[in-house]
Design a protein around this motif. Structure first.
Motif, mmCIF file in Angstrom:
data_model
loop_
_atom_site.group_PDB
_atom_site.id
_atom_site.type_symbol
_atom_site.label_atom_id
_atom_site.label_comp_id
_atom_site.label_asym_id
_atom_site.label_seq_id
_atom_site.Cartn_x
_atom_site.Cartn_y
_atom_site.Cartn_z
ATOM 1 N N ARG A 226 37.515 35.094 42.507
ATOM 2 C CA ARG A 226 36.752 36.341 42.535
ATOM 3 C C ARG A 226 36.903 36.965 43.929
ATOM 4 O O ARG A 226 36.728 36.272 44.943
ATOM 5 N N THR A 227 37.234 38.256 43.943
ATOM 6 C CA THR A 227 37.521 38.924 45.217
ATOM 7 C C THR A 227 37.055 40.378 45.174
ATOM 8 O O THR A 227 37.103 41.023 44.129
ATOM 9 N N PRO A 228 36.642 40.937 46.336
ATOM 10 C CA PRO A 228 36.353 42.379 46.406
ATOM 11 C C PRO A 228 37.616 43.201 46.657
ATOM 12 O O PRO A 228 37.547 44.431 46.731
ATOM 13 N N HIS A 229 38.762 42.503 46.798
ATOM 14 C CA HIS A 229 40.029 43.188 47.082
ATOM 15 C C HIS A 229 41.067 42.852 45.998
ATOM 16 O O HIS A 229 42.093 42.228 46.284
ATOM 17 N N PRO A 230 40.817 43.263 44.763
ATOM 18 C CA PRO A 230 41.714 42.878 43.673
ATOM 19 C C PRO A 230 43.134 43.411 43.836
ATOM 20 O O PRO A 230 44.094 42.735 43.454
ATOM 21 N N GLU A 246 43.431 38.795 34.407
ATOM 22 C CA GLU A 246 42.298 39.267 35.213
ATOM 23 C C GLU A 246 41.317 40.083 34.394
ATOM 24 O O GLU A 246 41.667 40.730 33.410
ATOM 25 N N PRO A 248 37.775 42.619 35.648
ATOM 26 C CA PRO A 248 37.433 43.331 36.886
ATOM 27 C C PRO A 248 36.966 42.370 37.984
ATOM 28 O O PRO A 248 35.970 41.661 37.827
ATOM 29 N N ASP A 249 37.723 42.330 39.078
ATOM 30 C CA ASP A 249 37.395 41.541 40.275
ATOM 31 C C ASP A 249 37.469 40.026 40.066
ATOM 32 O O ASP A 249 37.129 39.260 40.969
ATOM 33 N N TYR A 273 35.423 35.565 47.233
ATOM 34 C CA TYR A 273 34.033 35.204 46.976
ATOM 35 C C TYR A 273 33.936 33.900 46.175
ATOM 36 O O TYR A 273 32.918 33.213 46.232
#
Length: 302
Positions: A226-230, A246, A248-249, A273
């Motif tokens: 999980r990332t804020p920068h997909p 994937e 979303p995020d 994350y």
């Protein structure tokens, strides 16, 4: 202990079991898995001397079944829950077996109470539901207080409470030092019941080992990220040719472990994350194994 060595069974042009070698240890619940037509029922019949092998040996505590001097005290089995005289009561069925095998009649009441049929012991077995017949079959297998037990689909027809009861029963029998060998198509239930596995396909061994090792095969094949920068992570994974899906995020990455994904994300400047291996399951590992070869599609003997 159960032991098959080079076990083979051929019916004219059909080979139901081919050079099958495995062991089931005392003090353990061993699950026996395979697709329909894999040869599971044939293997159990060979172990119990109901069919003669074309080649190889099947031993129960070091001897073929037909050489056991006191078979009902050595091994108990449930292969077909519907095997009973429909006009006999549950008590009469067990009394007949006890009398013909030199077992004390007191044992009949003990196993009826153990399987929860003591209140309907006088009822004719022909009036039993499938779940009640399963319990009677289990009582029959336990009648001689045997050291080795074989069960083929013992939870068919049971309600959730009954399924849980069978699970605890099998664990308890193994904890007493008995060998417990059980076949089932209910993979989630088998995952909670068995400690070891024997998996076959088209009559041949495809896996023998612990449940934990088998499930770990599937667990090692994916990581949740999980990332804020997909966009950054997507580009990095794509450039490396890494297989992923994937939402979303959230990414599900295959064939790359957590450490390598973390290094790749750091290099790409993608904050993480979450980075956690996907929990494997018996069903996932089993489907991966049986889906790898056309051997497991159709045909063969059950």
């Amino acid at each position: 202990m159960l032991e098959a060595t080079g076990l083979t069974k051929a019916y004219r042009d059909t080979v139901a079991v081919r050079d099958l070698t495995f062991t089931a240890q005392a003090g353990r619940v061993t699950g026996f898995l395979g697709p329909n037509g894999a040869g599971k029922s044939t293997t159990m019949r060979l172990l119990l001397g109901l069919d003669a092998p074309t080649a190889g040996t099947a031993h129960i505590e070091g001897r073929p079944y037909r050489q056991l001097t006191d078979p009902l005290r050595t091994v108990g089995a449930l292969l077909d829950a519907t095997w009973r005289h429909p006009g006999r009561s549950a008590r009469a069925h067990l009394r007949w077996l006890a009398a013909t095998n030199g077992l004390p009649e007191s044992r009949v009441g003990e196993v009826l109470r153990l399987v929860g049929l003591d209140q309907v012991a006088g009822k004719r077995a022909g009036q039993f539901s499938l779940g009640m017949l399963q319990r009677l079959g289990i009582a029959t297998a336990l009648l001689g207080d045997p050291r080795v037990l074989l069960f083929d689909e013992p939870v068919n027809g049971l309600d959730p409470e009954g399924v849980q009861w069978v699970r605890h029963l099998l664990h308890g029998l193994a904890a007493e030092g008995r060998t417990v060998f059980v076949s089932s198509h209910l993979l989630p239930e088998m995952e909670q019941t068995a400690q070891d596995l024997v998996v076959i396909g088209r009559g041949q061994l495809t896996y023998q080992g612990t449940m934990a090792e088998f499930v770990a095969r599937a667990a090692s094949r994916g990581v949740r990220v999980r990332t804020p920068h997909p966009q950054l992570l997507r580009r990095a994974l794509t450039e490396r040719g890494v297989v992923f899906t994937e939402d979303p995020d959230v990414f599900y990455v295959s064939e790359m472990d957590s450490a390598r994904i973390g290094e790749l994300a750091f290099t790409a400047g993608a904050t993480l994350y979450e980075l956690s291996p996907l929990a494997g399951s018996l069903e996932q590992a089993y489907l991966e194994l049986t889906g790898q070869s056309g051997e497991f599609t159709g045909g063969g003997a059950r």
